[in-house]
Design a protein around this motif. Structure first.
Motif, PDB file in Angstrom:
ATOM      1  N   ASP A 197       0.828  -1.202   0.000  1.00 22.00           N
ATOM      2  CA  ASP A 197       0.000   0.000   0.000  1.00 22.00           C
ATOM      3  C   ASP A 197       0.866   1.257   0.000  1.00 22.00           C
ATOM      4  OD1 ASP A 197      -2.220  -1.611   0.083  1.00 22.00           O
ATOM      5  OD2 ASP A 197      -2.413  -1.492   2.277  1.00 22.00           O
ATOM      6  N   THR A 198       1.945   1.227   0.764  1.00 27.55           N
ATOM      7  CA  THR A 198       2.869   2.354   0.795  1.00 27.55           C
ATOM      8  C   THR A 198       3.528   2.545  -0.568  1.00 27.55           C
ATOM      9  OG1 THR A 198       3.285   1.849   3.112  1.00 27.55           O
ATOM     10  CG2 THR A 198       4.819   3.350   2.042  1.00 27.55           C
ATOM     11  N   ALA A 199       3.861   1.456  -1.236  1.00 26.15           N
ATOM     12  CA  ALA A 199       4.449   1.543  -2.573  1.00 26.15           C
ATOM     13  C   ALA A 199       3.469   2.164  -3.556  1.00 26.15           C
ATOM     14  CB  ALA A 199       4.872   0.155  -3.046  1.00 26.15           C
ATOM     15  N   LEU A 200       2.197   1.842  -3.402  1.00 23.50           N
ATOM     16  CA  LEU A 200       1.176   2.426  -4.265  1.00 23.50           C
ATOM     17  C   LEU A 200       1.087   3.939  -4.071  1.00 23.50           C
ATOM     18  CD1 LEU A 200      -0.707   0.635  -6.063  1.00 23.50           C
ATOM     19  CD2 LEU A 200      -2.517   1.364  -4.539  1.00 23.50           C
ATOM     20  N   VAL A 201       1.179   4.378  -2.827  1.00 23.25           N
ATOM     21  CA  VAL A 201       1.146   5.816  -2.531  1.00 23.25           C
ATOM     22  C   VAL A 201       2.373   6.505  -3.126  1.00 23.25           C
ATOM     23  CG1 VAL A 201       1.284   7.509  -0.664  1.00 23.25           C
ATOM     24  CG2 VAL A 201      -0.280   5.571  -0.478  1.00 23.25           C
ATOM     25  N   PHE A 202       3.548   5.879  -2.971  1.00 23.12           N
ATOM     26  CA  PHE A 202       4.760   6.465  -3.544  1.00 23.12           C
ATOM     27  C   PHE A 202       4.697   6.516  -5.064  1.00 23.12           C
ATOM     28  CE2 PHE A 202       6.942   6.044   0.543  1.00 23.12           C
ATOM     29  CZ  PHE A 202       7.713   7.190   0.529  1.00 23.12           C
ATOM     30  N   ALA A 203       4.087   5.532  -5.695  1.00 24.29           N
ATOM     31  CA  ALA A 203       3.949   5.546  -7.154  1.00 24.29           C
ATOM     32  C   ALA A 203       3.073   6.712  -7.598  1.00 24.29           C
ATOM     33  CB  ALA A 203       3.365   4.228  -7.636  1.00 24.29           C
ATOM     34  N   ALA A 204       1.992   6.947  -6.877  1.00 30.87           N
ATOM     35  CA  ALA A 204       1.125   8.074  -7.210  1.00 30.87           C
ATOM     36  C   ALA A 204       1.844   9.400  -6.982  1.00 30.87           C
ATOM     37  CB  ALA A 204      -0.153   8.011  -6.376  1.00 30.87           C
ATOM     38  N   LEU A 205       2.581   9.502  -5.887  1.00 34.28           N
ATOM     39  CA  LEU A 205       3.319  10.733  -5.610  1.00 34.28           C
ATOM     40  C   LEU A 205       4.419  10.980  -6.630  1.00 34.28           C
ATOM     41  CD1 LEU A 205       3.630  10.680  -1.722  1.00 34.28           C
ATOM     42  CD2 LEU A 205       2.264  12.223  -3.121  1.00 34.28           C
ATOM     43  N   ALA A 206       5.077   9.933  -7.090  1.00 37.76           N
ATOM     44  CA  ALA A 206       6.139  10.093  -8.087  1.00 37.76           C
ATOM     45  C   ALA A 206       5.561  10.610  -9.401  1.00 37.76           C
ATOM     46  CB  ALA A 206       6.864   8.771  -8.302  1.00 37.76           C
ATOM     47  N   ALA A 207       4.398  10.106  -9.768  1.00 38.74           N
ATOM     48  CA  ALA A 207       3.771  10.579 -11.008  1.00 38.74           C
ATOM     49  C   ALA A 207       3.372  12.046 -10.887  1.00 38.74           C
ATOM     50  CB  ALA A 207       2.558   9.720 -11.327  1.00 38.74           C
ATOM     51  N   VAL A 208       2.793  12.419  -9.773  1.00 34.98           N
ATOM     52  CA  VAL A 208       2.377  13.812  -9.567  1.00 34.98           C
ATOM     53  C   VAL A 208       3.590  14.733  -9.500  1.00 34.98           C
ATOM     54  CG1 VAL A 208       1.261  15.372  -7.919  1.00 34.98           C
ATOM     55  CG2 VAL A 208       0.194  13.195  -8.494  1.00 34.98           C
ATOM     56  N   THR A 209       4.657  14.274  -8.867  1.00 34.62           N
ATOM     57  CA  THR A 209       5.872  15.084  -8.782  1.00 34.62           C
ATOM     58  C   THR A 209       6.467  15.334 -10.158  1.00 34.62           C
ATOM     59  OG1 THR A 209       6.328  14.171  -6.606  1.00 34.62           O
ATOM     60  CG2 THR A 209       8.165  15.206  -7.746  1.00 34.62           C
ATOM     61  N   GLY A 210       6.497  14.314 -10.988  1.00 36.67           N
ATOM     62  CA  GLY A 210       7.003  14.493 -12.352  1.00 36.67           C
ATOM     63  C   GLY A 210       6.170  15.493 -13.134  1.00 36.67           C
ATOM     64  N   LEU A 211       4.866  15.401 -13.001  1.00 32.11           N
ATOM     65  CA  LEU A 211       4.003  16.358 -13.686  1.00 32.11           C
ATOM     66  C   LEU A 211       4.192  17.773 -13.144  1.00 32.11           C
ATOM     67  CD1 LEU A 211       0.719  14.276 -13.950  1.00 32.11           C
ATOM     68  CD2 LEU A 211       2.278  14.894 -15.789  1.00 32.11           C
ATOM     69  N   ALA A 212       4.383  17.893 -11.844  1.00 31.68           N
ATOM     70  CA  ALA A 212       4.582  19.215 -11.249  1.00 31.68           C
ATOM     71  C   ALA A 212       5.890  19.844 -11.731  1.00 31.68           C
ATOM     72  CB  ALA A 212       4.576  19.103  -9.728  1.00 31.68           C
ATOM     73  N   PHE A 213       6.940  19.043 -11.820  1.00 28.59           N
ATOM     74  CA  PHE A 213       8.205  19.575 -12.322  1.00 28.59           C
ATOM     75  C   PHE A 213       8.071  20.055 -13.769  1.00 28.59           C
ATOM     76  CE2 PHE A 213      10.993  17.191  -9.149  1.00 28.59           C
ATOM     77  CZ  PHE A 213      11.321  18.357  -8.469  1.00 28.59           C
ATOM     78  N   VAL A 214       7.388  19.289 -14.573  1.00 28.37           N
ATOM     79  CA  VAL A 214       7.213  19.679 -15.976  1.00 28.37           C
ATOM     80  C   VAL A 214       6.372  20.943 -16.078  1.00 28.37           C
ATOM     81  CG1 VAL A 214       6.174  18.970 -18.172  1.00 28.37           C
ATOM     82  CG2 VAL A 214       7.562  17.362 -16.865  1.00 28.37           C
ATOM     83  N   ALA A 215       5.298  21.023 -15.293  1.00 26.89           N
ATOM     84  CA  ALA A 215       4.456  22.221 -15.322  1.00 26.89           C
ATOM     85  C   ALA A 215       5.226  23.442 -14.803  1.00 26.89           C
ATOM     86  CB  ALA A 215       3.206  22.000 -14.470  1.00 26.89           C
ATOM     87  N   LEU A 216       6.030  23.264 -13.788  1.00 27.07           N
ATOM     88  CA  LEU A 216       6.820  24.367 -13.262  1.00 27.07           C
ATOM     89  C   LEU A 216       7.855  24.812 -14.281  1.00 27.07           C
ATOM     90  CD1 LEU A 216       7.433  26.117 -10.750  1.00 27.07           C
ATOM     91  CD2 LEU A 216       9.101  24.381 -10.097  1.00 27.07           C
ATOM     92  N   ARG A 217       8.429  23.876 -14.979  1.00 26.83           N
ATOM     93  CA  ARG A 217       9.438  24.209 -15.982  1.00 26.83           C
ATOM     94  C   ARG A 217       8.822  24.986 -17.133  1.00 26.83           C
ATOM     95  NH1 ARG A 217      14.244  25.857 -16.839  1.00 26.83           N
ATOM     96  NH2 ARG A 217      15.147  25.117 -18.749  1.00 26.83           N
ATOM     97  N   ARG A 218       7.586  24.680 -17.481  1.00 22.96           N
ATOM     98  CA  ARG A 218       6.930  25.368 -18.603  1.00 22.96           C
ATOM     99  C   ARG A 218       6.569  26.807 -18.240  1.00 22.96           C
ATOM    100  NH1 ARG A 218       2.917  21.180 -21.654  1.00 22.96           N
ATOM    101  NH2 ARG A 218       4.562  19.823 -22.412  1.00 22.96           N
ATOM    102  N   THR A 219       6.300  27.066 -16.971  1.00 19.71           N
ATOM    103  CA  THR A 219       5.916  28.426 -16.596  1.00 19.71           C
ATOM    104  C   THR A 219       7.111  29.361 -16.480  1.00 19.71           C
ATOM    105  OG1 THR A 219       5.978  27.871 -14.243  1.00 19.71           O
ATOM    106  CG2 THR A 219       3.851  27.657 -15.374  1.00 19.71           C
TER     107      THR A 219
END
Length: 83
Positions: free
Chosen positions: A59-81
């Motif tokens: 279950d913890t691995a599932l949470v980390f997988a979701a957080l890793a995906a969101v973090t990657g998207l946040a970095f890309v969105a931050l880079r675009r701005t």
């Protein structure tokens, strides 16, 4: 026994991305290092969960997988701005 060794190996592979995460010359290097660290963390937790028969680690691995995906998207969105 072998799963514990495999967990140590995946943890070492995850920690190998740490210098690139901290010192990466470009933002793309940091984004990829973050994704690698997230994937390595998930792999380590899954192997440890299988080795110790601990479903809570899955279950913890599932949470980390979701957080890793969101973090990657946040970095890309931050880079675009930023120019």
């Amino acid at each position: 026994m072998i799963l514990n060794f495999l967990a140590i190996c995946t943890l070492a592979a995850t920690l190998a991305a740490l210098p690139r995460l901290l010192l990466g010359p470009t933002a793309a290097d940091r984004i990829l290092a973050t994704q690698l660290a997230g994937t390595g963390t998930v792999a380590t937790l899954i192997v440890l969960g299988a080795a110790n028969n601990a479903p809570a680690l899955f279950d913890t691995a599932l949470v980390f997988a979701a957080l890793a995906a969101v973090t990657g998207l946040a970095f890309v969105a931050l880079r675009r701005t930023r120019p």
